[in-house]
Structures are given as structure tokens and as C-alpha cells.
Design a protein around this motif. Structure first.
Motif, PDB file in Angstrom:
ATOM      1  N   HIS B  95      -6.821 -18.112   9.380  1.00 60.48           N
ATOM      2  CA  HIS B  95      -6.645 -16.965  10.283  1.00 60.48           C
ATOM      3  C   HIS B  95      -6.266 -15.681   9.562  1.00 60.48           C
ATOM      4  O   HIS B  95      -6.725 -14.609   9.917  1.00 60.48           O
ATOM      5  CB  HIS B  95      -5.652 -17.287  11.398  1.00 60.48           C
ATOM      6  N   GLN B  98      -9.405 -14.535   7.541  1.00 58.48           N
ATOM      7  CA  GLN B  98     -10.417 -14.015   8.460  1.00 58.48           C
ATOM      8  C   GLN B  98     -10.039 -12.609   8.928  1.00 58.48           C
ATOM      9  O   GLN B  98     -10.883 -11.724   9.021  1.00 58.48           O
ATOM     10  CB  GLN B  98     -10.512 -14.998   9.639  1.00 58.48           C
ATOM     11  N   ASP B  99      -8.775 -12.424   9.198  1.00 59.31           N
ATOM     12  CA  ASP B  99      -8.297 -11.142   9.683  1.00 59.31           C
ATOM     13  C   ASP B  99      -8.425 -10.059   8.612  1.00 59.31           C
ATOM     14  O   ASP B  99      -8.855  -8.936   8.895  1.00 59.31           O
ATOM     15  CB  ASP B  99      -6.835 -11.286  10.109  1.00 59.31           C
ATOM     16  N   TRP B 102     -12.057  -9.149   8.173  1.00 54.55           N
ATOM     17  CA  TRP B 102     -12.536  -8.332   9.275  1.00 54.55           C
ATOM     18  C   TRP B 102     -12.058  -6.876   9.134  1.00 54.55           C
ATOM     19  O   TRP B 102     -12.816  -5.936   9.331  1.00 54.55           O
ATOM     20  CB  TRP B 102     -12.082  -8.939  10.608  1.00 54.55           C
ATOM     21  N   ARG B 103     -10.817  -6.691   8.749  1.00 53.47           N
ATOM     22  CA  ARG B 103     -10.302  -5.323   8.558  1.00 53.47           C
ATOM     23  C   ARG B 103     -10.986  -4.643   7.372  1.00 53.47           C
ATOM     24  O   ARG B 103     -11.186  -3.430   7.356  1.00 53.47           O
ATOM     25  CB  ARG B 103      -8.781  -5.345   8.337  1.00 53.47           C
ATOM     26  N   GLU B 108     -11.023  -0.623   7.964  1.00 52.92           N
ATOM     27  CA  GLU B 108      -9.611  -0.354   8.240  1.00 52.92           C
ATOM     28  C   GLU B 108      -8.767  -0.595   6.997  1.00 52.92           C
ATOM     29  O   GLU B 108      -7.777   0.106   6.762  1.00 52.92           O
ATOM     30  CB  GLU B 108      -9.148  -1.258   9.388  1.00 52.92           C
ATOM     31  N   ASP B 232       7.850  -9.438  11.981  1.00 55.61           N
ATOM     32  CA  ASP B 232       7.743  -9.229  13.419  1.00 55.61           C
ATOM     33  C   ASP B 232       8.051 -10.544  14.129  1.00 55.61           C
ATOM     34  O   ASP B 232       8.074 -11.598  13.497  1.00 55.61           O
ATOM     35  CB  ASP B 232       6.376  -8.690  13.823  1.00 55.61           C
ATOM     36  N   ARG B 247       0.280 -21.639  17.298  1.00 53.42           N
ATOM     37  CA  ARG B 247      -0.783 -20.788  17.844  1.00 53.42           C
ATOM     38  C   ARG B 247      -0.319 -19.341  17.959  1.00 53.42           C
ATOM     39  O   ARG B 247      -0.993 -18.418  17.511  1.00 53.42           O
ATOM     40  CB  ARG B 247      -1.189 -21.316  19.238  1.00 53.42           C
ATOM     41  N   ARG B 250       0.256 -17.633  14.588  1.00 57.73           N
ATOM     42  CA  ARG B 250      -0.916 -17.118  13.872  1.00 57.73           C
ATOM     43  C   ARG B 250      -1.145 -15.636  14.148  1.00 57.73           C
ATOM     44  O   ARG B 250      -1.489 -14.875  13.242  1.00 57.73           O
ATOM     45  CB  ARG B 250      -2.166 -17.914  14.279  1.00 57.73           C
ATOM     46  N   ASP B 251      -0.960 -15.237  15.407  1.00 52.09           N
ATOM     47  CA  ASP B 251      -1.154 -13.824  15.744  1.00 52.09           C
ATOM     48  C   ASP B 251      -0.111 -12.936  15.087  1.00 52.09           C
ATOM     49  O   ASP B 251      -0.411 -11.808  14.697  1.00 52.09           O
ATOM     50  CB  ASP B 251      -1.110 -13.635  17.270  1.00 52.09           C
ATOM     51  N   ARG B 254      -0.892 -12.792  11.048  1.00 50.55           N
ATOM     52  CA  ARG B 254      -1.993 -11.971  10.536  1.00 50.55           C
ATOM     53  C   ARG B 254      -1.719 -10.483  10.695  1.00 50.55           C
ATOM     54  O   ARG B 254      -2.117  -9.691   9.847  1.00 50.55           O
ATOM     55  CB  ARG B 254      -3.331 -12.374  11.171  1.00 50.55           C
ATOM     56  N   ILE B 255      -0.997 -10.123  11.741  1.00 51.55           N
ATOM     57  CA  ILE B 255      -0.690  -8.700  11.924  1.00 51.55           C
ATOM     58  C   ILE B 255       0.372  -8.248  10.928  1.00 51.55           C
ATOM     59  O   ILE B 255       0.276  -7.166  10.343  1.00 51.55           O
ATOM     60  CB  ILE B 255      -0.279  -8.441  13.393  1.00 51.55           C
ATOM     61  N   ARG B 259      -0.298  -5.403   7.967  1.00 50.37           N
ATOM     62  CA  ARG B 259       0.534  -4.196   7.802  1.00 50.37           C
ATOM     63  C   ARG B 259       1.066  -4.109   6.371  1.00 50.37           C
ATOM     64  O   ARG B 259       1.024  -3.050   5.750  1.00 50.37           O
ATOM     65  CB  ARG B 259       1.726  -4.240   8.765  1.00 50.37           C
ATOM     66  N   ARG B 262      -1.631  -3.135   3.928  1.00 48.46           N
ATOM     67  CA  ARG B 262      -1.977  -1.730   4.120  1.00 48.46           C
ATOM     68  C   ARG B 262      -0.957  -0.812   3.432  1.00 48.46           C
ATOM     69  O   ARG B 262      -1.314   0.114   2.708  1.00 48.46           O
ATOM     70  CB  ARG B 262      -2.007  -1.436   5.618  1.00 48.46           C
TER      71      ARG B 262
END
Lengths: 282, 282, 282, 282
Positions: B95, B98-99, B102-103, B108, B232, B247, B250-251, B254-255, B259, B262
Motif C-alpha cells: 500500500h 503503490q501510494d 501514484w503520487r 505530486e 498521524d 485496514r 494502511r490509510d 501511506r499518508i 508527507r 515530500r
């Protein structure tokens, strides 16, 4: 009020909900709220409306007892009108105490604050306007046991249900945590299990965490290890000094503690091993 | 682009900001962003616009060197146009990879993903469509050192700036963390310092925490102890199973990782002991 | 204290930071904090340490004036030691007032609360223990203008800097909002621009939003349209009644308002059209 | 699977829970989860385990029908094993689509994605690797009705249960929203009711809000006015450009949409006027 609450836990088995709801229906008790949780055990909380419940409560309890026994339930059935009797323990920091008193005064916290106990005299002026007794019981490492015995002499005659440690920076002897099992709520000024023990804000600063938090939990024998009732956090960054963390932390602490107390006194919290189930935690 | 960045740290002393801003002004470099932080040390990040900066960068660096020396600065001056070269390490969980892909694809994430390295072959199909090399380097406890040497043979010729451990569940040898000091970013699936080490979601479940989190940090010799870049959390309750925590986790993971990456590649992160300063962390 | 603050805005132009920092350096004012923001305009806030600043402030202001003029700056230079003089306006809801008083009492809110003004007598007992004057000025639709004139007769001699509308449910005449431009802070009990105007919690309930919030903003002529200083939210769901939203909202309101007041009195808030820049909003 | 779900709503009346749970118990259906909500209406969701449920479902439905009728229930009883059939509508922005595809691929989203429909060809390459049909149906203001008829010719034969508007920037004709009543989910890129309609991030920027959000809601005749399923927000400040808001917004949008879709396809969402009840929204 004619409102009652039934909370119970038991080994998992089919038909419990049907049995309990049929029981209530046959006694013309209308279900207002029902919540259940199932893992290895089964947990249920029912809020119901029942004419003259306070008068009939003993009778209904006796009728429920055989069902409870057949399912090996741990249970209690209470009137929603009955107010918890609280003792608040504090040291020198007044923000949690002040917040509870204010919620009590405005009617948001529907409980009876029977007394405030402190190892310092500092917060007496905060309590006095409310007409609540403030007992100053000094504690040193050497006198911890003796102090606890004095506490018991205050708590027992007052029939205290629940003790709130509102930033009471002293250790409670284990015989007392056992006497008030799952009836002592502490607010710890960190996001447990991070920074258990002393000086959590200093340690959070040094570790450079990007959020700080507070945790309300039941007190057990092991320091800061009891079942967690509620937690919350606030984002911080490198600009926050230890003093800033303390300042911001005060706002988290008092809100987290207030929520935990609210849920506890409304019988919304059930303990499942070292976890809590918080029904309708709103 | 004609945009440059100067980041520096040094012992506290009056006049640094004045000196640096005067230096830039005299070179017709317009300050777009300036941020400073001061504790025991002084930290500064300046973003500036400067005609033909990429051509003049060496010259300006040389002119700045004496100032830097007089203030005992640790510093770097870079062109914003220069893209970081990343290597992403993964195991079987896709995950975070993949993230990032994608960015990267949508523009991004302005970096170059030079390679993906894994101890398993599983995620190869995820990477192939992007035309990024995927190196499968199996690792066992016994072959850890040898694997790391193979890693180095891949990383060094590719002039990798930064290694992203995107749920790479292997320990990095300390000589490698030293070689890439503050250039290896790991995502740990808990709110550190809580639940460092293995199986954090299981342990979070057992401890009954009311929030779970993720932490992106620089990798140092000690497992999960490096400077935290970003964290977070998300509220959970007794209804969440371990699978639910995974589950939802995972969100968060990846965020948080996205960050941190970046901010790192835009030179927004400075390390201050075991803490990070994240300038303009938006 | 020897601490000063310089806040300024002006049209964008190169060299401003260099000029300002050089100016301060030449006066032996050490920069403690510098923050800048740039969009169509340029905004700067500098906190500095300067021996005997309170004594020298007028002289330094005069020296800075020509620079300010050449850059067309709007600016102010103040001593950090100077305390803002606040007037708090309330109606019948006491939670925001109570919270501000408590922060004032504990020293967290470094300002002078010069008076409390209300269209009702209800909250007088809350204020009296603090020795702060409480003025009861009844207001009806018809007497709004007259009431505002009475307010002015109280505010002007007391040299009030800032008016806090702490759930003051009355409209302020536009001549008064102009007189105290960006000096009146209101707390609105919704996440603006959602639910501007009356009964926001009822409307939030009816709309079925999954989060409720509160907004602190400067008061301008148009109701609930002024520049937003701070907002926060809390997750809710279908189980929350309007009463629950109000209860939970109180906690958001008082914290959001307290933050906005804190930042305002420390000169951290600058207005940029209908937006605010909040420097060091921690 | 032998798992079933019963969801129902009806006028408030005593004994419903008892009746329903007794009914299930008599059919040897063990209750796994029961959740109820009561305002002016009564809402219930029961998840149960029942041997050979898929085979017996018609029979059990017929047996339940008389009970349902006597309480004037709106209800459905479904097998948990049955997968929802989804059609995803997109325009040019791929982040929500990509996220749903990824959750579908990893098995997190237990549904069948039967088709993707778009008014542009741009996102075809994103969908192709999954072997899901991608239909390009151009739409102009003039051809909206005709396009919708083409949509229906695709949707009806495929027996689509639910339409996901994953940043599909076109208006759905009201006859189509009525045909798929509470079966069309839209993600709007603001915290509704704030910034309904076009360009919400631009308007959020101009209004200077301190948090941005996203909202998943059922589509009704009125634009952005349908029942809200889920919302979330992220803190921003004056430093965030419109581009930053869009970038950060993408992360909120895809997570909010994914949650709403998950809850919808597991029959966790019930509509109560213009509000939603989300049972077990985890």
C-alpha cells in the motif's frame, strides 16, 4: 425518572438478546437503546423505559436473577435517576478539578461530588464556593499507607461509588485499587502507552513527537497500565516548548477526563480484560 | 527554475538573519520564504528566486562559505529544480509503495524513483508498469550483512540520495544507517514511542487504545528510535478487530509516509538532536 | 521585559527582510522569531530582544518610520510587556466567559480583563469573585443603537483594545465594528461558512453533518462574514441529539475562542483581505 | 457464507427488538451484531449467522413478511455473501477511481466493479489493467439527457446496484436520481453545507477557512443537498495555496469516499429524512 439500565457480560451463547429483550418486553419495559458487543465474551447494555421503575427495581432484579444465572452473567440493573457519588482527588494542578466542578454546576455532569481530597491545601479556595468538603491529607512516601487509611475513613461513610484522580500525583496502594476495582479513574497526561510514568510532557518534547495526548483509564495495581476509557490528541510541532505542551495538554486532559467520567457514571463503560467497551460513547 | 534553497544550523548568535538576508539581497536573490527556529541552536531555511541560479550556484556557494565558517554553520545550498533520487525498499505489503508510485506518476511527488528493492518478488508486478527497476534481494537473519552489501552495490552507482522503507520489514545494519545518516525514512505502523518493534496493531488492540497511528522517522542505529518527521492518528474503539486496525492503519501509514517524503525532498526537514524541525510542513 | 514585536505588511518588493533585519541588528535587537508570508502582499512579524526596549521604543519607532514609508508599510512596533485591555461581552451562556476568566486567573491569558458587559444580569455572579466590573446594559431591537452608545461610554474611557463577543447574541452596529476594526472577536458556534446566523446546532442536526465546529472571527459589517482566526471541529454521528451537539459544541467553542484571543493579543494575527495570517499559531 | 443481514425501519412501537430477536432465535440464527437507533422512527440492523442461509433466505423472508407488515416496516434481508455491483462514474481526475480500484484489487472493497463510465477518455489507461469495461460517453449541457439514456442502457442490463460518482463533474438528471434513490454516492470536495457547487477549494481559499474537508453523500434532485454519509477535514492555514488545498483535498476525498462506499455496500447506511444513520461505521 422511570428509566433503567441493564448492563451485563457473559460467555457467548445464542439467544441472549432474544431472552433479555423478551424479559423486558413482558415487564412492559420499552427498549430505548440496546448495544451489544461480542468477542470471546458477550456484552450488552440496554436502556429502557418502565413505569414506576424505581419502585419495582428490586422485584425485577429478582425476576432477572435466574436468567442471569443460567447464562453465567455478570450484571447490574440500575435506575438512571440514581446519581453516582464521586470523590475527586487532586494535588496542586487545578484545571481538571475546575472543569469538573463547572460541569457539575451547570448540570452537564449528573453526579454528586461528595468531597475533594488533596495532599495539598492549594485548591481549597477553588472548591469552597461550591460547598463541597475539601479534605487536606498530606502524603509522603513514608505515610502513603496511613494516608490511604485516612482516605478510606472519609470515603466509606460517604458511600463513594467512584474516585476521580484529577491530576492527583500520588500512587494509590494496591489494596485500595482492589477495593475500588474499575471505580477509580485517573487522567494521565500522555497518549498511553507512550510516556507512562513521570514527566510525560518533558519526555514527549525530548522524543520530538508530532502529537501529544491524554488518557483517562481505570487505576489498577500497575501504574498507568489499567484499562483505557478515553484518549485524545492534539498536533504539535518543533515550535512548541515544554511549557506550550503543558498548556495545550491541559485542554486535552480536562476534556478527556470529563468524557470518561460522563460515560462511567452513565454505566456506558464495561471492562473486558484490559480493554474497555464504551457503549454510546458520545 | 531559478529557485534556490539555503538551509543551515549553527550555534545561537545575534545577527545571523541580517547577515544571511543581506548576503542574498546583494546577489539579487529575492527571498520567497524564510523560516527560522531557535532553541539551543539556530536553524534557518530560506527559499529564494535568483536569475540563472543553477549556473551561478557554485560561485554563490563559494561566496557564502566564509560567512558559514564564521558562524560555524552546517549548511547546504541547493537548486529547487534538482530532483532527489529515491530508492524504495519493500517487503510484501504494497500500500505504501503503490501510494508513492501514484503520487510520483501524477507529478505530486517531484522526485526520481530510481529503483525498488525487495526481499520478496511479490510486488514486482506493481512496479513494472512504471518502468522502474525492481531488484529482488532475499534476506535471512544470516544473510543480512551480505544483502546490505548487495544493496550498496545497487544504491551507490545510482547516486541514491534517500532510501524509503515503505513497510520493509527488515533491520538495516548500523553501518548502512550511518552511511545514509538522516537519509533513510521508515514508516512505522504505530504512534511512536508506543508499540515500537513488532506487531504494533496486535499490541494496540490488546492494550485497548482509543486511537491508532503511524510514524515516519529517520532510521538510526536503534530500532524505531530515530527522529520523528511526521505522525498521524485515527480514532478507533472496542468494535475494531485487529484486521480493522490494519485496514485503517494502511490509510494512515501511506499518508504519513507521503508527507514525510515530500518534506524531506524539499529540504524542509532539519534534525536537531533526536527531534526534527519541519519548516513549512504543509 | 525587553522584548518587542514588529508586525508589518506592504506591497511585495525585494529586500524587505534584509532591510528590516539589518535595521534591528544595528540597534542591537536580537531576532528571536521571524515569520513572513507572501501572496500579493508581503507580511512580516519579528519578535526581538532589545535592552531597555520600553524606554527606547519611541526613538526606535521614529528611526523606523522612514523605512516604513519607503516600502509603503502598514506597521506597528510594540512592547511584548504591554498587556491588551479586553472587554468581554456576554448574554446568558457562560461557558466561554468562564473559560476566559479561568485562563486569565491562572496567568495563561496575559491580558487585562477590564470589564464584562452583558444584556442580561445572569452571569454577574460568575464575574464578581474576580473583582472585574460587570455592566448590565439591556438591549432590544429598538434600543440597539442606544445600547451601543452606552457601550462606547464604558469602553472609551477604559481604553479598551479588544472586544470579545463570548456568545453575545446581539448584533453590533456597523459604526462600532468600524471603530474597532479587526479588534472585535466573535465566537460563532458552527464551522463557518456553514450555518452562519441563528441556531447553527439545530441546523447542523437537520442537515445531518458528521462533524460540528466553531469559528472565531473578526466582526465586520456583515454577520458571520469577517476574517476567520481559528476553527475546530469534532466528529459526531446520528446518535447525537441537538442537546448533545450543544454540549459538545461548548467544549469546541471555548477552546477555539481562547486560541483566537491568545493569538490576537500577542500580535500574531494579521488581516489580509478577508483572510487572516496567523503567525506562530501554537 | 451463512451470514445474513436484516435492516429495517418503522414507526416507533414497543417490543420490536424482542419480536425480531425472538424470530431469529427460533430460526437458529445467532445474532452477531445488533444496532438500533430511535428518533421519531425506529431503525434496526441485525447481522446474524444462520446455517445454509443462502438456501433458506426466501423462506425466511416469507416468514418475516407478516411481522414486517404488522409493524409497517421498510425492510430488507440479504445474504452478506452477495456482492454489490458498482458502476463508477469519473471525469478527468483519477485519484478517487484509482483508490477504489486499488481497494478492490487488494480485496478490501468487497464488491464487483462492473464498469467505469466517463465523459472523457483520459482515465481509460487506469482502468484497462483491471479488465473492467470503460465506457466513454461524452456529455455537453445539451446532450445531458441523451447521455443519461445511454448510461441507463449500460447500467440496467448489468443490474448495477450502486453508482459511485468519483469526481464525476456532471449533473445527474432527476429522473435518474429517483430511479437510483439512495443508490448514487457522490464525493463533494468540501465540508458541506459549506461550499456546495463549483470550485470549492478556490472558495475555501478566499474565505480563509482553517480546515478543508470532503463529503460523501447520496445524490438527490438538489445539487449537493442529499443525505451525508461521511465527512472528514484537515487543518490548513494561510500558507496553503489553492493548489495545496487541492493536493491535500485529494487525500481526504478518496478516504471519505472509500469509507462511504464500504458502509453502503455492507448495508450499514440507512436514510432518515435527509440524515443518514451509519451503523457500525468503522
Amino acid at each position: 425518572e422511570d428509566q433503567g439500565r441493564l448492563v451485563l457480560s457473559c460467555p457467548n451463547q445464542p439467544g441472549i438478546v432474544a431472552e433479555v429483550t423478551r424479559f423486558l418486553y413482558e415487564r412492559e419495559a420499552d427498549i430505548i437503546q440496546i448495544e451489544q458487543h461480542m468477542d470471546e465474551h458477550f456484552f450488552l447494555r440496554v436502556v429502557f423505559q418502565c413505569d414506576q421503575f424505581e419502585r419495582r427495581i428490586e422485584e425485577i432484579r429478582q425476576q432477572f436473577a435466574p436468567i442471569a444465572e443460567s447464562y453465567e452473567m455478570q450484571w447490574r440493573m440500575v435506575s438512571a435517576a440514581r446519581k453516582h457519588r464521586l470523590a475527586i482527588f487532586v494535588s496542586k494542578e487545578g484545571h481538571c478539578l475546575q472543569d469538573l466542578l463547572w460541569r457539575f454546576q451547570t448540570g452537564e455532569l449528573e453526579a454528586e461530588i461528595s468531597m475533594v481530597i488533596s495532599n495539598h491545601a492549594d485548591l481549597k479556595p477553588l472548591v469552597e464556593p461550591y460547598g463541597i468538603p475539601y479534605y487536606h491529607v498530606p502524603v509522603t512516601k513514608e505515610t502513603r499507607e496511613e494516608a490511604a487509611r485516612i482516605h478510606m475513613e472519609l470515603l466509606e461513610p460517604a458511600k463513594i461509588d467512584t474516585i476521580i484522580l484529577a491530576r492527583y500525583m500520588q500512587i494509590i496502594p494496591s489494596w485500595m485499587t482492589q477495593r475500588y476495582r474499575h471505580q477509580i479513574i485517573n487522567i494521565h497526561h500522555s497518549f498511553l502507552p507512550a510516556f507512562a510514568g513521570a514527566k510525560p510532557y518533558h519526555r514527549a518534547y525530548e522524543r520530538g513527537v508530532k502529537m501529544i495526548g491524554a488518557t483517562a483509564h481505570y487505576v489498577t495495581e500497575e501504574l498507568d497500565q489499567g484499562p483505557i476509557i478515553e484518549q485524545d490528541v492534539k498536533r504539535v510541532d518543533h515550535r512548541y516548548s515544554v511549557e506550550d505542551l503543558k498548556r495545550i495538554g491541559r485542554d486535552i486532559e480536562r476534556i478527556v477526563l470529563a468524557r470518561a467520567v460522563r460515560w462511567h457514571i452513565q454505566d456506558q463503560v464495561m471492562v473486558d480484560g484490559n480493554r474497555t467497551i464504551v457503549f454510546s460513547g458520545i
